[in-house]
Design a protein around this motif. Structure first.
Motif, short mmCIF file in Angstrom:
data_model
loop_
_atom_site.label_atom_id
_atom_site.label_comp_id
_atom_site.label_asym_id
_atom_site.label_seq_id
_atom_site.Cartn_x
_atom_site.Cartn_y
_atom_site.Cartn_z
N LEU A 277 -15.61 1.53 101.31
CA LEU A 277 -15.90 0.20 100.89
C LEU A 277 -16.65 -0.92 101.14
N ALA A 278 -16.21 -1.41 102.69
CA ALA A 278 -17.01 -2.36 103.35
C ALA A 278 -18.57 -2.02 103.54
N LEU A 279 -18.81 -1.16 103.48
CA LEU A 279 -20.68 -0.50 103.71
C LEU A 279 -21.04 -0.38 102.52
N LEU A 280 -20.42 -0.24 101.44
CA LEU A 280 -21.43 0.14 100.52
C LEU A 280 -21.01 -1.45 99.88
N GLU A 281 -20.59 -1.76 99.78
CA GLU A 281 -20.59 -3.91 98.72
C GLU A 281 -21.32 -3.99 99.78
N HIS B 94 -23.40 -2.57 96.57
CA HIS B 94 -23.08 -1.69 95.07
C HIS B 94 -21.97 -2.28 94.88
N ALA B 95 -20.64 -1.52 93.55
CA ALA B 95 -20.22 -2.31 92.99
C ALA B 95 -18.88 -0.88 92.99
N VAL B 96 -17.76 -0.81 93.44
CA VAL B 96 -17.10 0.73 94.31
C VAL B 96 -16.18 0.06 93.50
N ALA B 97 -15.65 0.62 92.99
CA ALA B 97 -14.00 1.19 93.25
C ALA B 97 -13.30 2.72 94.38
N GLY B 98 -12.22 2.02 94.69
CA GLY B 98 -11.73 3.36 96.08
C GLY B 98 -10.35 3.28 94.78
N VAL B 99 -10.09 4.64 95.13
CA VAL B 99 -8.63 5.41 94.97
C VAL B 99 -8.16 6.57 95.77
N VAL B 100 -6.74 6.48 95.81
CA VAL B 100 -6.81 7.47 96.54
C VAL B 100 -7.07 9.24 96.50
N GLY B 101 -6.93 9.22 95.19
CA GLY B 101 -6.27 10.50 95.51
C GLY B 101 -6.85 11.19 93.86
N GLU B 102 -7.38 12.04 93.73
CA GLU B 102 -8.36 13.09 93.02
C GLU B 102 -7.59 13.08 91.52
N LYS B 103 -6.04 12.37 91.57
CA LYS B 103 -5.46 11.91 89.92
C LYS B 103 -5.96 10.95 90.07
N MET C 89 -28.75 -1.59 92.25
CA MET C 89 -27.01 -2.11 92.53
C MET C 89 -26.39 -0.50 91.34
N ALA C 90 -25.80 0.18 92.17
CA ALA C 90 -24.84 1.77 92.04
C ALA C 90 -23.31 1.23 91.78
N LYS C 91 -22.79 1.69 90.61
CA LYS C 91 -21.27 2.36 90.28
C LYS C 91 -20.67 3.00 91.11
N ILE C 92 -19.81 2.62 92.06
CA ILE C 92 -19.40 4.09 92.70
C ILE C 92 -18.37 3.82 92.63
N LEU C 93 -17.86 5.48 92.30
CA LEU C 93 -16.29 5.15 92.57
C LEU C 93 -15.80 6.92 93.19
N LEU C 94 -15.07 6.08 94.86
CA LEU C 94 -14.94 6.23 96.30
C LEU C 94 -13.48 6.95 95.95
N VAL C 95 -13.27 7.71 96.52
CA VAL C 95 -12.01 9.04 96.49
C VAL C 95 -11.85 9.45 97.96
N ASP D 47 -22.04 5.79 88.48
CA ASP D 47 -23.58 6.13 88.69
C ASP D 47 -23.45 7.44 89.97
N LEU D 48 -22.11 6.77 90.24
CA LEU D 48 -22.31 8.34 91.50
C LEU D 48 -20.24 8.39 92.17
N VAL D 49 -20.29 9.45 92.26
CA VAL D 49 -19.01 9.55 92.85
C VAL D 49 -18.95 10.41 94.78
N ILE D 50 -17.78 8.94 95.40
CA ILE D 50 -18.40 9.74 96.54
C ILE D 50 -16.62 10.40 97.09
N THR D 51 -16.81 11.16 98.04
CA THR D 51 -14.95 11.74 97.80
C THR D 51 -15.19 12.73 99.19
N ASP D 52 -14.28 12.67 99.68
CA ASP D 52 -13.98 13.68 100.60
C ASP D 52 -13.39 15.39 100.35
#
Length: 92
Positions: A18-22, A26-35, A1-7, A50-55
């Protein structure tokens, strides 16, 4: 299980990721933008991401920040846009 920040600023795309990764455990925190991403990354204890996934749009600002402060943290840039510009930006 990875700890992922999704931007991702697109709510529907963020929810899909979020749904696919969870679902994959995986433990996923989703945020709206770079700030928000920068705030979350700075507040996390070392090793809690462990990983950042971003557009690509947010990634152009996040990638230099992560490379400077967290050089061992991998970042994946994604895009749903077939525009060649996004690909050029992602590989620049």
């Amino acid at each position: 299980m990875a700890k992922i920040l999704l931007v991702e600023d697109n709510e529907k795309v963020r929810e899909m990721f979020l749904a696919l990764l969870e679902k994959d455990g995986h433990a996923v925190a989703g945020v709206v933008g770079e700030k928000q991403a920068k705030i979350v990354l700075e507040k996390l204890p070392p090793g809690n991401c462990d990983l950042v996934i971003t557009d690509v749009t947010n990634g152009t600002a996040i990638l230099p920040f992560v490379q400077g402060k967290f050089p061992d943290l991998p970042v994946i840039l994604v895009t749903c846009d077939p525009c060649l510009h996004d690909h050029e930006v992602g590989f620049a």
